[in-house]
Design a protein around this motif. Structure first.
Motif, mmCIF file in Angstrom:
data_model
loop_
_atom_site.group_PDB
_atom_site.id
_atom_site.type_symbol
_atom_site.label_atom_id
_atom_site.label_comp_id
_atom_site.label_asym_id
_atom_site.label_seq_id
_atom_site.Cartn_x
_atom_site.Cartn_y
_atom_site.Cartn_z
ATOM 1 N N LEU A 37 -34.392 29.120 56.230
ATOM 2 C CA LEU A 37 -34.920 29.481 54.909
ATOM 3 C C LEU A 37 -35.275 30.966 54.847
ATOM 4 C CD1 LEU A 37 -37.380 27.450 52.747
ATOM 5 C CD2 LEU A 37 -37.868 29.851 53.197
ATOM 6 N N ALA A 40 -32.108 33.220 55.196
ATOM 7 C CA ALA A 40 -31.303 33.069 53.980
ATOM 8 C C ALA A 40 -31.963 33.788 52.816
ATOM 9 C CB ALA A 40 -31.109 31.589 53.660
ATOM 10 N N GLY A 44 -30.159 36.521 50.662
ATOM 11 C CA GLY A 44 -30.025 36.321 49.232
ATOM 12 C C GLY A 44 -30.708 37.401 48.420
ATOM 13 N N PHE A 134 -28.361 32.363 59.345
ATOM 14 C CA PHE A 134 -27.892 31.108 58.774
ATOM 15 C C PHE A 134 -26.970 30.353 59.730
ATOM 16 C CE2 PHE A 134 -25.645 28.373 55.744
ATOM 17 C CZ PHE A 134 -26.710 27.876 55.007
ATOM 18 N N SER A 153 -27.612 18.930 57.538
ATOM 19 C CA SER A 153 -27.820 18.797 56.101
ATOM 20 C C SER A 153 -29.214 19.259 55.690
ATOM 21 C CB SER A 153 -27.601 17.344 55.677
ATOM 22 O OG SER A 153 -27.841 17.183 54.298
ATOM 23 N N ALA A 156 -29.394 23.122 56.150
ATOM 24 C CA ALA A 156 -28.588 23.792 55.135
ATOM 25 C C ALA A 156 -29.244 23.701 53.766
ATOM 26 C CB ALA A 156 -27.188 23.187 55.094
ATOM 27 N N THR A 157 -29.867 22.557 53.479
ATOM 28 C CA THR A 157 -30.550 22.404 52.195
ATOM 29 C C THR A 157 -31.653 23.441 52.042
ATOM 30 O OG1 THR A 157 -30.066 20.035 52.076
ATOM 31 C CG2 THR A 157 -31.937 20.837 50.781
ATOM 32 N N GLY A 159 -31.764 26.314 53.472
ATOM 33 C CA GLY A 159 -31.122 27.606 53.275
ATOM 34 C C GLY A 159 -30.631 27.797 51.856
ATOM 35 N N TYR A 160 -30.013 26.762 51.289
ATOM 36 C CA TYR A 160 -29.496 26.885 49.925
ATOM 37 C C TYR A 160 -30.633 26.970 48.911
ATOM 38 C CZ TYR A 160 -24.878 25.973 51.832
ATOM 39 O OH TYR A 160 -23.716 26.062 52.542
ATOM 40 N N VAL A 161 -31.758 26.314 49.194
ATOM 41 C CA VAL A 161 -32.929 26.479 48.331
ATOM 42 C C VAL A 161 -33.361 27.941 48.316
ATOM 43 C CG1 VAL A 161 -35.403 25.974 48.145
ATOM 44 C CG2 VAL A 161 -33.778 24.109 48.493
ATOM 45 N N PHE A 163 -31.439 30.556 48.912
ATOM 46 C CA PHE A 163 -30.429 31.332 48.194
ATOM 47 C C PHE A 163 -30.584 31.195 46.682
ATOM 48 C CE2 PHE A 163 -27.576 31.183 52.077
ATOM 49 C CZ PHE A 163 -27.533 32.564 52.250
ATOM 50 N N LEU A 164 -30.881 29.970 46.224
ATOM 51 C CA LEU A 164 -30.884 29.695 44.787
ATOM 52 C C LEU A 164 -32.220 30.003 44.121
ATOM 53 C CD1 LEU A 164 -28.892 26.328 44.784
ATOM 54 C CD2 LEU A 164 -28.046 28.585 44.129
#
Length: 209
Positions: A37, A40, A44, A134, A153, A156-157, A159-161, A163-164
């Motif tokens: 997190l 990332a 980001g 990452f 999973s 990665a979740t 990390g994508y949180v 990023f977004l």
């Protein structure tokens, strides 16, 4: 039919639970997820805000601000090209810890130093430090125990949180205090990740035994 032993009953019960529910209770995996997190978030933030930070925060022209972002992307590319050798020699935990330290130094200099040339050079540290966070942390999550797909999973979740959700949140903070000051929030996350990086070696070592 003989009754199941306590161990067999525990195994059967565990098998009946959703995998994601089990890995969420693994504290070491959550520490690895925090590294994902934080780094990332560092990546980001640069992707979304670095040119504007250079223009509004350090007085560069838009063209040079965009060029500084290109330098950041180039530093990340170099880090990922040669990062495999570093991981092989030093291990995931040391690599992640060093990456977080280098990224934190770069972000700190961009945030607090008023010399534009120093800030532009610090972007290279920011990029190099963010490059391996990452992928290496995801690999550490996969090796941290059973149910590797659920572990990846989860990490990665997180990390994508980052990023977004992270860059818009940083933009909101930046509207109130300025983007350079808002970078201190990212710096705090990355600095905290330095302390959680040892979880990678602990879980990897456990999985190999």
């Amino acid at each position: 039919m003989p009754a199941q032993s306590r161990a067999e009953r525990a195994t059967t019960a565990a098998a009946g639970r959703p995998r994601g529910a089990r890995v969420w209770r693994d504290p070491r995996l959550l520490l690895i997820g925090f590294v994902v997190l934080a780094l990332a978030m560092a990546e980001g933030t640069a992707n979304d805000w670095l040119p504007l930070i250079m223009v509004d925060g350090h007085g560069f022209s838009p063209t040079i601000g965009s060029g500084v972002y290109v330098a950041f992307a180039a530093a990340m590319t170099v880090g990922r090209l040669f990062g495999g050798t570093i991981v092989d020699r030093c291990g995931a935990a040391i690599t992640l810890g060093a990456s977080a330290v280098v990224s934190a130094v770069g972000i700190l200099l961009v945030s607090v130093i008023d010399a534009p040339a120093v800030a532009a050079a610090a972007v290279l540290l920011w990029g190099l430090g963010s490059a391996l966070g990452f992928p290496v942390a995801l690999s550490a999550a996969r090796s941290s125990g059973a149910d590797s797909s659920a572990r990846v999973s989860l990490a990665a979740t997180l990390g994508y949180v980052a990023f977004l959700v992270g860059p818009p949140a940083l933009g909101f903070i930046g509207e109130q205090m300025g983007l350079r000051t808002a970078l201190l929030f990212v710096l705090g996350l990355v600095a905290a990740a330095v302390l959680t990086c040892p979880a990678a070696v602990q879980r990897t070592a456990t999985a190999r035994r």
